[in-house]
Design an enzyme around this catalytic site. Structure first.
Site, PDB file in Angstrom:
ATOM      1  N   HIS A 136      45.147  44.061  33.367  1.00 49.53           N
ATOM      2  CA  HIS A 136      46.496  44.514  33.750  1.00 49.53           C
ATOM      3  C   HIS A 136      47.558  44.104  32.734  1.00 49.53           C
ATOM      4  CE1 HIS A 136      44.900  45.749  37.581  1.00 49.53           C
ATOM      5  NE2 HIS A 136      44.499  44.530  37.867  1.00 49.53           N
ATOM      6  N   ASN A 181      44.325  42.552  49.319  1.00 48.43           N
ATOM      7  CA  ASN A 181      44.095  43.575  48.305  1.00 48.43           C
ATOM      8  C   ASN A 181      42.819  44.369  48.570  1.00 48.43           C
ATOM      9  OD1 ASN A 181      44.952  44.694  45.702  1.00 48.43           O
ATOM     10  ND2 ASN A 181      43.109  43.762  44.865  1.00 48.43           N
ATOM     11  N   LYS A 211      36.567  38.922  42.967  1.00 46.87           N
ATOM     12  CA  LYS A 211      37.290  38.486  44.170  1.00 46.87           C
ATOM     13  C   LYS A 211      36.916  39.270  45.425  1.00 46.87           C
ATOM     14  CE  LYS A 211      41.551  40.812  42.593  1.00 46.87           C
ATOM     15  NZ  LYS A 211      41.074  41.139  41.220  1.00 46.87           N
TER      16      LYS A 211
END
Length: 437
Positions: free
Chosen positions: A179, A133, A110
């Site tokens: 995660h 982010n 990303k």
């Protein structure tokens, strides 16, 4: 309206600055110590704050709470605020954004894709900002200027609690295990956070996605209202014919056109080019700008060739899927430096690739047991260390000229380093030091 913000980092401070600019009564609270530069911003703008703990009465008096994406919804402080609306900074900032949002998420790729979309739009002369982010908060960006487009890199943490946020163009690159400690080992919960991106999108919006990703493709038929769909295939063919905005685009993401290593980056480039085309760029403009993008640090970054051995810093690869893509980017034998804090990794998918591509494994971490247990059956040389200099020396003693040393850890960095950037920077410095000798 009174607003309370939990967390005084980039996200929380940005939200506080935007709230202050909008005339909102705002108070910021951080359980830890706020960094000096953020504290200076809060003080300069006369924003009241506390650090080293939360005064629950002050927070409970707010009409709405903005939490840092790093604070899970299961945190004690969040559970004490059940009767107050709780949102994230991205949701708050989007209320005040006048331009169109291009959102990019995915387990891997990303940052590269978001930077490349920004690069293409900027090269075309668009008023465009890059945030999310990626290190710059969306909210702080809005306090500084007005843009026609906002390219946002978004993590699953930032997408968990989406209520009204809606991008005009959304890119979901892939969904692979990551995660899972945050999501109680549930890939379904992690995937749902990513797929929240679609929650408010309409048929006037555009969704670019990986048509080979089973989780994404299984989800789409369940969505009642869908944006316009643009499936991209991460296959070997680097040329795609797209029909967008009433015209045909032939977009090449061949190795000659994209100055990025690896098949996965050809896919990332195709996603970025598609987003740029949907934003109105011509195929000629895209074709001119693509080759001038040279990639990001810590993502398959070449950092020298001591003794004729090419060394690559791929410190950003903190999960198995990302390291898989890195290993598949080379035809030469690889001395693979791996390890760190294991995030519940399943290394089984890597076994055949490592057997085929890797000459030796150097384990770099305080606890290397999971990696050693997983790869010992392959019979490859495995060395372990908790010292980066020793890891590099071991790798150089094994590698021959023309071979590759690859730092692609598949693990988090916090056992030995501040973050993945620190790990990558130290690797580059040590490689450079050996070249200078």
């Amino acid at each position: 309206m009174r607003l309370a913000i939990l967390g005084g980092g980039e996200s929380g401070t940005g939200a506080a600055l935007l709230a202050k600019q909008q005339g909102i009564d705002v108070f910021l609270s951080d359980a830890g110590i706020i960094k000096a530069d953020y504290k200076h911003l809060l003080t300069t703008h006369q924003i009241p704050f506390e650090e080293g703990g939360h005064t629950i009465e002050k927070i409970q008096s707010a009409d709405e709470v903005i939490k840092s994406p790093g604070i899970p919804h299961t945190a004690t402080i969040i559970r004490k605020l059940q009767n107050i609306p709780i949102i994230d900074e991205i949701e708050f900032a989007a209320r005040y954004a006048k331009g169109k949002i291009i959102a990019v998420t995915g387990s891997n790729g990303k940052s590269t894709t978001a930077h490349l979309i920004y690069h293409l739009l900027h090269a075309a002369g668009y008023q465009v900002a890059l945030a999310g982010n990626i290190g710059y908060s969306f909210a702080k960006c809005l306090t500084q200027s007005t843009y026609a487009y906002y390219v946002l890199e978004l993590s699953s943490f930032q997408l968990e609690a989406i209520k009204d946020f809606k991008p005009a163009i959304a890119c979901l690159l892939n969904i692979t295990p990551d995660h899972l400690d945050r999501y109680h080992s549930s890939i379904e919960a992690y995937a749902q956070a990513k797929l929240n991106l679609l929650r408010n999108m309409t048929p006037l919006d555009h969704f670019i996605y990986n048509k080979a990703d089973p989780i994404t493709t299984q989800y789409l038929p369940k969505q009642k209202i869908l944006p316009q769909l643009h499936p991209i295939s991460p296959i070997d063919n680097p040329n795609n014919l797209l029909h967008l905005n009433g015209q045909d685009y032939t977009l090449s993401t061949s190795r000659e056109q994209v100055a990025l290593l690896g098949r996965h980056n050809q896919y990332n480039a195709m996603v970025a080019a598609t987003a740029a085309a949907l934003a109105g760029l011509s195929s000629e403009t895209i074709a001119t700008a693509l080759p001038t993008f040279c990639g990001l640090p810590h993502r398959l970054e070449w950092c020298g060739a001591p003794q004729g051995i090419d060394c690559y810093n791929d410190s950003k690869s903190t999960n198995v899927a990302s390291t898989t893509a890195a290993l598949l980017s080379f035809s030469q034998p690889i001395i693979w430096i791996a390890g760190g804090i294991d995030k519940g990794n399943n290394y089984a998918p890597l076994l055949p690739i490592v057997q085929e591509q890797v000459k030796a494994i150097i384990c770099l971490g305080k606890d290397n047991s999971a990696i050693i247990k997983s790869f010992r059956p392959l019979g490859l040389p495995i060395k372990e260390t908790d010292n980066l200099s020793s890891a590099i020396d071991n790798a150089l003693s094994i590698a021959l000229p023309g071979e590759v040393i690859l730092l692609s850890p598949a693990c988090a960095s916090f056992d030995l380093f501040k973050n993945f950037e620190d790990r990558g920077n130290q690797f580059k410095e040590q490689i450079n030091a050996r070249i200078q000798k």
